[in-house]
Scaffold this motif. Structure first.
Motif, PDB file in Angstrom:
ATOM      1  N   SER A  28       0.825  -1.208   0.000  1.00 18.98           N
ATOM      2  CA  SER A  28       0.000   0.000   0.000  1.00 18.98           C
ATOM      3  C   SER A  28       0.856   1.253   0.000  1.00 18.98           C
ATOM      4  O   SER A  28       2.046   1.234   0.350  1.00 18.98           O
ATOM      5  CB  SER A  28      -0.926   0.015   1.214  1.00 18.98           C
ATOM      6  N   LYS A  29       0.216   2.342  -0.387  1.00 12.27           N
ATOM      7  CA  LYS A  29       0.888   3.632  -0.399  1.00 12.27           C
ATOM      8  C   LYS A  29       1.314   4.031   1.010  1.00 12.27           C
ATOM      9  O   LYS A  29       2.408   4.584   1.218  1.00 12.27           O
ATOM     10  CB  LYS A  29      -0.055   4.679  -0.989  1.00 12.27           C
ATOM     11  N   GLU A  30       0.444   3.723   2.012  1.00 14.95           N
ATOM     12  CA  GLU A  30       0.749   4.090   3.395  1.00 14.95           C
ATOM     13  C   GLU A  30       1.976   3.349   3.909  1.00 14.95           C
ATOM     14  O   GLU A  30       2.825   3.919   4.608  1.00 14.95           O
ATOM     15  CB  GLU A  30      -0.459   3.788   4.292  1.00 14.95           C
ATOM     16  N   VAL A  78       5.670   4.890   5.193  1.00 14.05           N
ATOM     17  CA  VAL A  78       6.338   4.582   6.463  1.00 14.05           C
ATOM     18  C   VAL A  78       7.754   4.103   6.202  1.00 14.05           C
ATOM     19  O   VAL A  78       8.713   4.498   6.880  1.00 14.05           O
ATOM     20  CB  VAL A  78       5.546   3.543   7.283  1.00 14.05           C
ATOM     21  N   MET A  79       7.920   3.234   5.175  1.00 16.55           N
ATOM     22  CA  MET A  79       9.261   2.737   4.842  1.00 16.55           C
ATOM     23  C   MET A  79      10.164   3.888   4.410  1.00 16.55           C
ATOM     24  O   MET A  79      11.345   3.926   4.746  1.00 16.55           O
ATOM     25  CB  MET A  79       9.181   1.669   3.743  1.00 16.55           C
ATOM     26  N   LYS A  80       9.594   4.832   3.671  1.00 15.59           N
ATOM     27  CA  LYS A  80      10.370   5.990   3.237  1.00 15.59           C
ATOM     28  C   LYS A  80      10.818   6.808   4.456  1.00 15.59           C
ATOM     29  O   LYS A  80      11.970   7.273   4.526  1.00 15.59           O
ATOM     30  CB  LYS A  80       9.533   6.842   2.302  1.00 15.59           C
ATOM     31  N   GLU A  81       9.897   6.993   5.427  1.00 12.43           N
ATOM     32  CA  GLU A  81      10.238   7.737   6.646  1.00 12.43           C
ATOM     33  C   GLU A  81      11.385   7.051   7.390  1.00 12.43           C
ATOM     34  O   GLU A  81      12.294   7.711   7.898  1.00 12.43           O
ATOM     35  CB  GLU A  81       9.016   7.858   7.556  1.00 12.43           C
ATOM     36  N   PHE A 122       2.968   4.257  11.746  1.00 11.81           N
ATOM     37  CA  PHE A 122       2.957   2.793  11.704  1.00 11.81           C
ATOM     38  C   PHE A 122       1.734   2.245  12.436  1.00 11.81           C
ATOM     39  O   PHE A 122       1.105   1.269  11.994  1.00 11.81           O
ATOM     40  CB  PHE A 122       4.239   2.249  12.335  1.00 11.81           C
ATOM     41  N   ALA A 123       1.372   2.883  13.559  1.00  8.83           N
ATOM     42  CA  ALA A 123       0.239   2.403  14.341  1.00  8.83           C
ATOM     43  C   ALA A 123      -1.074   2.556  13.593  1.00  8.83           C
ATOM     44  O   ALA A 123      -2.039   1.817  13.837  1.00  8.83           O
ATOM     45  CB  ALA A 123       0.178   3.160  15.678  1.00  8.83           C
ATOM     46  N   GLU A 124      -1.127   3.505  12.649  1.00 12.28           N
ATOM     47  CA  GLU A 124      -2.353   3.729  11.881  1.00 12.28           C
ATOM     48  C   GLU A 124      -2.547   2.710  10.765  1.00 12.28           C
ATOM     49  O   GLU A 124      -3.634   2.607  10.187  1.00 12.28           O
ATOM     50  CB  GLU A 124      -2.335   5.143  11.287  1.00 12.28           C
ATOM     51  N   LEU A 125      -1.488   1.953  10.436  1.00 10.58           N
ATOM     52  CA  LEU A 125      -1.602   0.922   9.400  1.00 10.58           C
ATOM     53  C   LEU A 125      -2.395  -0.260   9.931  1.00 10.58           C
ATOM     54  O   LEU A 125      -2.367  -0.569  11.125  1.00 10.58           O
ATOM     55  CB  LEU A 125      -0.212   0.452   8.971  1.00 10.58           C
TER      56      LEU A 125
END
Length: 330
Positions: free
Chosen positions: A20-22, A26-29, A51-54
């Protein structure tokens, strides 16, 4: 061969194209964390929130999540190292000015993350240093207070109160604590002597002041001093009841005037279980014709004392035998 290539492509598509885009954000962050410093908390918290929102599947797709936990571990260690460094600094040469810093560090510890607390190895130095300072400060102040004893025992009493709040282990380290009680006793004895001197300066017109001084200082007066102060009160209080007795014999009680008088020291009346004083008075009073008559008289006045309740009870007065005959003949 074509079938194999197609299968491989489908597998790659499944594992990459479905992220997913989300999750990618997170990985980019995480990839952009860079060098972790004490200022990295806000950025790391942001990653944790994102991450918690995923949902559960997207979280498993964050392939570099371990890099985040490694960075977080580095951050926790940096915070712990900084805290321990400040603990060492505050406890190196402790003084009254550093006490507030130590207490602030103790309060700060309660706000640290558990992961940071687990890495802090010198927290106990704070309380140990604080205890050492308290003990050394008490020893110093006790030494000063007990080497310059005066009637004012407020400093000694305050030190006793302070020591009473210490743990038994800490109190045992105050090596001169046992000097406080003898010093307090000496101070109280000095004050008691001054109180007795003051009591003896008051007489018949100051009975309320004498009673106040007795009640106010009964805890520091010795048994002997307490008894003597009550006898002093009884001695001078006897004058009032003796004069009231004398007035009962006069034609004009209101005209009574005392010119002079003397009161003996109290003696114990064994037969009647009371104290007796002899009072000699020179007085004047009007006779039935309105003229003043000047005369002398002697009376006995009686009282008892209650040392437990610091009280005196006046039990009566009477003319001496000679004056009883004299007045009865009038």
């Amino acid at each position: 061969m074509k079938k194999c290539l197609m299968s491989a492509f489908l597998i790659i598509l499944i594992f990459t194209g479905c992220t997913s885009k989300e999750s990618k954000n997170v990985m980019k962050e995480i990839d952009e964390i860079g060098t972790v410093t004490l200022d990295s908390k806000a950025y790391l918290d942001q990653i944790a929130n994102d991450f918690a929102e995923l949902d559960e599947k997207d979280q498993t797709d964050v392939a570099n999540y371990e890099s985040y936990t490694d960075a977080l571990s580095v951050y926790y260690q940096l915070v712990a190292d900084d805290y321990m460094l400040r603990v060492d600094s505050a406890t190196k040469n402790i003084s009254s000015s550093s006490l507030s810093t130590i207490k602030q560090l103790q309060s700060e510890y309660d706000t640290l993350d558990n992961e940071v607390k687990e890495r802090v190895t010198n927290y106990n130095k704070l309380q140990e240093s604080l205890d050492d300072w308290i003990v050394n400060d008490l020893i110093s102040r006790i030494s000063t207070a007990t080497s310059n004893i005066t009637e004012d025992n407020s400093d000694i009493m305050a030190l006793i109160e302070e020591c009473s709040r210490l743990s038994s282990d800490l109190k045992s380290k105050v090596t001169n604590y046992d000097a406080l009680q003898p010093a307090l006793d000496e101070s109280n004895a000095m004050k008691a002597e001054s109180v007795m001197t003051e009591i003896y300066s008051y007489k018949n017109s100051d009975l309320e002041t004498i009673q106040f001084l007795i009640n106010e200082n009964k805890e520091i007066l010795s048994e002997k001093q307490l008894k003597e102060s009550l006898l002093w009160y009884g001695r001078w209080g006897s004058l009032d009841q003796a004069e009231e007795k004398l007035k009962s014999y006069l034609k004009s009680p209101r005209s009574y005037y005392r010119y002079s008088g003397s009161i003996s020291s109290p003696t114990w009346d064994e037969d009647n279980n009371r104290f007796k004083v002899t009072i000699d008075l020179e007085y004047g009073a009007n006779n039935s014709f309105g003229g003043e008559v000047k005369d002398n008289v002697s009376l006995y006045s009686y009282f008892t004392i209650d040392e437990k309740n610091c009280s005196v009870t006046f039990t009566g007065a009477e003319l001496t035998l000679y004056y009883q005959f004299k007045f009865s003949a009038l």
